[in-house]
Design a protein around this motif. Structure first.
Motif, PDB file in Angstrom:
ATOM      1  N   GLY A 224       0.820  -1.208   0.000  1.00 26.68           N
ATOM      2  CA  GLY A 224       0.000   0.000   0.000  1.00 26.68           C
ATOM      3  C   GLY A 224       0.850   1.253   0.000  1.00 26.68           C
ATOM      4  O   GLY A 224       0.596   2.203  -0.750  1.00 26.68           O
ATOM      5  N   SER A 225       1.889   1.281   0.833  1.00 23.81           N
ATOM      6  CA  SER A 225       2.784   2.442   0.886  1.00 23.81           C
ATOM      7  C   SER A 225       3.559   2.596  -0.401  1.00 23.81           C
ATOM      8  O   SER A 225       3.816   3.722  -0.858  1.00 23.81           O
ATOM      9  N   ILE A 226       3.941   1.470  -1.005  1.00 25.55           N
ATOM     10  CA  ILE A 226       4.673   1.534  -2.277  1.00 25.55           C
ATOM     11  C   ILE A 226       3.802   2.157  -3.363  1.00 25.55           C
ATOM     12  O   ILE A 226       4.250   3.027  -4.115  1.00 25.55           O
ATOM     13  N   SER A 227       2.558   1.727  -3.435  1.00 25.17           N
ATOM     14  CA  SER A 227       1.672   2.295  -4.457  1.00 25.17           C
ATOM     15  C   SER A 227       1.423   3.778  -4.193  1.00 25.17           C
ATOM     16  O   SER A 227       1.285   4.572  -5.129  1.00 25.17           O
ATOM     17  N   PHE A 240      -5.367   6.472 -10.191  1.00 25.91           N
ATOM     18  CA  PHE A 240      -5.655   5.050 -10.040  1.00 25.91           C
ATOM     19  C   PHE A 240      -4.922   4.421  -8.841  1.00 25.91           C
ATOM     20  O   PHE A 240      -5.401   3.465  -8.222  1.00 25.91           O
ATOM     21  N   LEU A 241      -3.762   4.978  -8.488  1.00 26.93           N
ATOM     22  CA  LEU A 241      -2.953   4.396  -7.418  1.00 26.93           C
ATOM     23  C   LEU A 241      -3.602   4.538  -6.049  1.00 26.93           C
ATOM     24  O   LEU A 241      -3.321   3.754  -5.140  1.00 26.93           O
ATOM     25  N   ASP A 242      -4.485   5.534  -5.885  1.00 31.19           N
ATOM     26  CA  ASP A 242      -5.239   5.632  -4.628  1.00 31.19           C
ATOM     27  C   ASP A 242      -6.077   4.378  -4.410  1.00 31.19           C
ATOM     28  O   ASP A 242      -6.229   3.897  -3.277  1.00 31.19           O
ATOM     29  N   ARG A 243      -6.651   3.858  -5.496  1.00 31.35           N
ATOM     30  CA  ARG A 243      -7.465   2.654  -5.409  1.00 31.35           C
ATOM     31  C   ARG A 243      -6.623   1.444  -4.996  1.00 31.35           C
ATOM     32  O   ARG A 243      -7.069   0.594  -4.224  1.00 31.35           O
ATOM     33  N   ILE A 244      -5.419   1.374  -5.535  1.00 26.23           N
ATOM     34  CA  ILE A 244      -4.541   0.247  -5.202  1.00 26.23           C
ATOM     35  C   ILE A 244      -4.141   0.317  -3.735  1.00 26.23           C
ATOM     36  O   ILE A 244      -4.172  -0.698  -3.018  1.00 26.23           O
ATOM     37  N   LYS A 245      -3.776   1.496  -3.259  1.00 28.66           N
ATOM     38  CA  LYS A 245      -3.422   1.648  -1.841  1.00 28.66           C
ATOM     39  C   LYS A 245      -4.585   1.254  -0.951  1.00 28.66           C
ATOM     40  O   LYS A 245      -4.411   0.542   0.050  1.00 28.66           O
ATOM     41  N   ALA A 246      -5.788   1.692  -1.317  1.00 25.86           N
ATOM     42  CA  ALA A 246      -6.969   1.362  -0.512  1.00 25.86           C
ATOM     43  C   ALA A 246      -7.187  -0.146  -0.454  1.00 25.86           C
ATOM     44  O   ALA A 246      -7.553  -0.692   0.601  1.00 25.86           O
ATOM     45  N   VAL A 250      -6.967  -2.426   3.093  1.00 29.11           N
ATOM     46  CA  VAL A 250      -8.019  -3.327   3.578  1.00 29.11           C
ATOM     47  C   VAL A 250      -7.470  -4.721   3.820  1.00 29.11           C
ATOM     48  O   VAL A 250      -7.789  -5.377   4.813  1.00 29.11           O
ATOM     49  N   ASP A 251      -6.626  -5.195   2.912  1.00 25.53           N
ATOM     50  CA  ASP A 251      -6.071  -6.545   3.017  1.00 25.53           C
ATOM     51  C   ASP A 251      -4.638  -6.539   2.517  1.00 25.53           C
ATOM     52  O   ASP A 251      -4.378  -6.619   1.326  1.00 25.53           O
ATOM     53  N   ALA A 252      -3.697  -6.445   3.456  1.00 33.06           N
ATOM     54  CA  ALA A 252      -2.277  -6.382   3.096  1.00 33.06           C
ATOM     55  C   ALA A 252      -1.790  -7.663   2.446  1.00 33.06           C
ATOM     56  O   ALA A 252      -0.771  -7.668   1.755  1.00 33.06           O
ATOM     57  N   GLU A 253      -2.513  -8.774   2.659  1.00 29.17           N
ATOM     58  CA  GLU A 253      -2.126 -10.065   2.080  1.00 29.17           C
ATOM     59  C   GLU A 253      -2.982 -10.422   0.871  1.00 29.17           C
ATOM     60  O   GLU A 253      -3.090 -11.597   0.503  1.00 29.17           O
ATOM     61  N   LEU A 254      -3.572  -9.429   0.246  1.00 28.64           N
ATOM     62  CA  LEU A 254      -4.423  -9.646  -0.923  1.00 28.64           C
ATOM     63  C   LEU A 254      -3.686 -10.487  -1.965  1.00 28.64           C
ATOM     64  O   LEU A 254      -2.582 -10.142  -2.388  1.00 28.64           O
ATOM     65  N   ALA A 255      -4.295 -11.601  -2.367  1.00 26.75           N
ATOM     66  CA  ALA A 255      -3.642 -12.505  -3.314  1.00 26.75           C
ATOM     67  C   ALA A 255      -3.411 -11.844  -4.660  1.00 26.75           C
ATOM     68  O   ALA A 255      -2.414 -12.100  -5.338  1.00 26.75           O
ATOM     69  N   SER A 256      -4.313 -10.994  -5.061  1.00 28.46           N
ATOM     70  CA  SER A 256      -4.197 -10.267  -6.327  1.00 28.46           C
ATOM     71  C   SER A 256      -5.150  -9.091  -6.297  1.00 28.46           C
ATOM     72  O   SER A 256      -6.237  -9.175  -5.715  1.00 28.46           O
ATOM     73  N   LEU A 257      -4.756  -8.011  -6.948  1.00 30.83           N
ATOM     74  CA  LEU A 257      -5.673  -6.876  -7.071  1.00 30.83           C
ATOM     75  C   LEU A 257      -6.952  -7.267  -7.782  1.00 30.83           C
ATOM     76  O   LEU A 257      -7.995  -6.649  -7.587  1.00 30.83           O
ATOM     77  N   LEU A 258      -6.894  -8.321  -8.597  1.00 27.30           N
ATOM     78  CA  LEU A 258      -8.079  -8.759  -9.334  1.00 27.30           C
ATOM     79  C   LEU A 258      -9.207  -9.186  -8.407  1.00 27.30           C
ATOM     80  O   LEU A 258     -10.383  -9.080  -8.775  1.00 27.30           O
ATOM     81  N   VAL A 259      -8.874  -9.688  -7.217  1.00 23.96           N
ATOM     82  CA  VAL A 259      -9.916 -10.201  -6.323  1.00 23.96           C
ATOM     83  C   VAL A 259     -10.334  -9.178  -5.267  1.00 23.96           C
ATOM     84  O   VAL A 259     -11.186  -9.472  -4.430  1.00 23.96           O
ATOM     85  N   ASP A 260      -9.739  -8.000  -5.301  1.00 23.48           N
ATOM     86  CA  ASP A 260     -10.273  -6.922  -4.464  1.00 23.48           C
ATOM     87  C   ASP A 260     -11.710  -6.664  -4.909  1.00 23.48           C
ATOM     88  O   ASP A 260     -11.980  -6.562  -6.118  1.00 23.48           O
ATOM     89  N   PRO A 261     -12.675  -6.598  -3.993  1.00 21.51           N
ATOM     90  CA  PRO A 261     -14.074  -6.465  -4.404  1.00 21.51           C
ATOM     91  C   PRO A 261     -14.341  -5.308  -5.358  1.00 21.51           C
ATOM     92  O   PRO A 261     -15.101  -5.454  -6.329  1.00 21.51           O
ATOM     93  N   GLY A 262     -13.705  -4.162  -5.124  1.00 23.68           N
ATOM     94  CA  GLY A 262     -13.929  -3.022  -6.002  1.00 23.68           C
ATOM     95  C   GLY A 262     -13.407  -3.252  -7.402  1.00 23.68           C
ATOM     96  O   GLY A 262     -14.105  -3.008  -8.398  1.00 23.68           O
ATOM     97  N   PHE A 263     -12.171  -3.741  -7.496  1.00 24.97           N
ATOM     98  CA  PHE A 263     -11.597  -4.007  -8.809  1.00 24.97           C
ATOM     99  C   PHE A 263     -12.319  -5.158  -9.512  1.00 24.97           C
ATOM    100  O   PHE A 263     -12.531  -5.126 -10.731  1.00 24.97           O
ATOM    101  N   ALA A 264     -12.694  -6.187  -8.754  1.00 26.67           N
ATOM    102  CA  ALA A 264     -13.405  -7.325  -9.347  1.00 26.67           C
ATOM    103  C   ALA A 264     -14.719  -6.873  -9.976  1.00 26.67           C
ATOM    104  O   ALA A 264     -15.096  -7.320 -11.068  1.00 26.67           O
ATOM    105  N   SER A 265     -15.403  -5.959  -9.302  1.00 23.69           N
ATOM    106  CA  SER A 265     -16.663  -5.433  -9.830  1.00 23.69           C
ATOM    107  C   SER A 265     -16.426  -4.640 -11.108  1.00 23.69           C
ATOM    108  O   SER A 265     -17.183  -4.766 -12.083  1.00 23.69           O
TER     109      SER A 265
END
Length: 346
Positions: A224-227, A240-246, A250-265
């Motif tokens: 999150g800090s890197i983004s 767009f990077l604000d979304r990645i940080k967010a 929420v989940d520092a161990e997120l397996a992929s940005l693809l499965v973040d609920p917002g991005f998945a939607s």
């Protein structure tokens, strides 16, 4: 600039006031943070550049589709990118793309777009190649970034491509397609969705590579800090990077940005247009390797069972006795495919 320092934390802390003062400043602070021990900072910068390769190629493909399929002029496409830069696609690269398209050829002085006179050979300094090599070594798929790198290598084959153009046939299309205003508007909207969805995939791939290296070397990376520090002072700076940080907050161990609920939607909403753009480009003979690589990445990642992988692993066991595992049973197996078909437990 965006600063990505690594090494001993004590060294960073000694230099932190100076680094914070010279770093690019954005709405939530200076674009610098301690990355991690050893070569963590250099590694993150390398992958940043790999993501940059993907971003640039995706924008280039969007331009190609609008120009070649949509029959749009440079000034028309410039207006499109200017509009996109007021949306969730706002970024330095989208901004300069519009500026490039607005620039006339001052050497000829005929009002033509300079970009159309630039030799179609893209250079590379090495960071994209290193990123792809690192990803392969760590078994991290980054097809969008790899496609962007290979597109540069293909562009370098100018003489070969020129000779091949007289031999290799493509689809039968008009040199100057006739597209109605309504069709142009629909294409612009579809390309916008395809570009945004592909961009999510490219960043997901890059962040997964950073995470994999961080775990291997024990860097304790904060994705999150890197983004966040990429929001200013670097080539891929974007809203767009604000979304990645967010997502990582929420989940520092997120397996992929693809499965973040917002991005998945958003990916789900974009996929119809995304598929349409890739299909339209292919049917027109316009290569979109980064967009199609992103879509293939998305489609592969979302599928529970991959028949192609089942077949390839079976082939490996057939000719090399490499064994396989089963979906329905535990254990490791080898089948004598070419003789009696008997399966053995290893």
């Amino acid at each position: 600039p965006s600063l990505m320092p690594g090494g001993p934390r004590s060294a960073y802390e000694a230099l932190e006031p100076m680094l914070r003062s010279i770093a690019a400043q954005v709405d939530d602070g200076p674009c610098v943070t301690y990355i991690g021990t050893g070569g963590a900072g250099n590694y993150v910068k390398m992958v940043h550049n790999g993501i940059e390769y993907g971003d640039m190629q995706l924008i280039g493909e969007a331009y190609d589709v609008l120009k070649t399929v949509g029959g749009m002029s440079a000034s028309e496409i410039a207006a499109v990118f200017e509009e996109w830069n007021e949306s969730n696609l706002q970024s330095f690269l989208v901004e300069i793309t519009a500026a490039i398209l607005r620039t006339s050829d001052d050497l000829v002085g005929d009002g033509s777009a300079l970009v159309e006179k630039v030799l179609d050979q893209t250079g590379a300094k090495g960071t994209g190649m290193w990123t792809v090599q690192e990803a392969a070594a760590r078994l991290v798929p980054i097809p969008t970034i790899a496609a962007a790198l290979e597109a540069r290598y293909l562009s370098a084959l100018k003489e070969d491509r020129t000779a091949a153009s007289a031999v290799l046939a493509g689809p039968s299309t008009d040199a100057a397609p006739s597209v109605t205003a309504e069709e142009k508007a629909a294409l612009v909207a579809a390309v916008r969705s395809a570009l945004y969805a592909s961009k999510i995939c490219s960043y997901a791939q890059g962040m997964n590579l950073i995470r994999a290296a961080g775990k291997e070397y024990g860097w304790g990376l904060d994705l999150g800090s890197i983004s966040r520090i990429w929001k200013g002072g670097c080539i891929i700076r974007a809203v767009f990077l604000d979304r990645i940080k967010a997502a990582y907050d929420v989940d520092a161990e997120l397996a992929s940005l693809l499965v973040d609920p917002g991005f998945a939607s958003e990916l789900a909403s974009a996929q119809s247009a995304w598929r349409s753009v890739v299909t339209t480009a292919i049917n027109a003979g316009v290569s979109v390797p980064a967009m199609s690589g992103s879509l293939a990445y998305y489609d592969t990642y979302r599928r529970t069972v991959l028949p192609s992988a089942q077949m390839v692993q079976s082939q490996r066991d057939f000719f090399g006795s490499h064994t396989y595992k089963r979906l329905d049973k535990d254990g490791v197996y080898h089948t004598r495919w070419s003789s009696d078909g008997v399966t053995e437990t290893q």
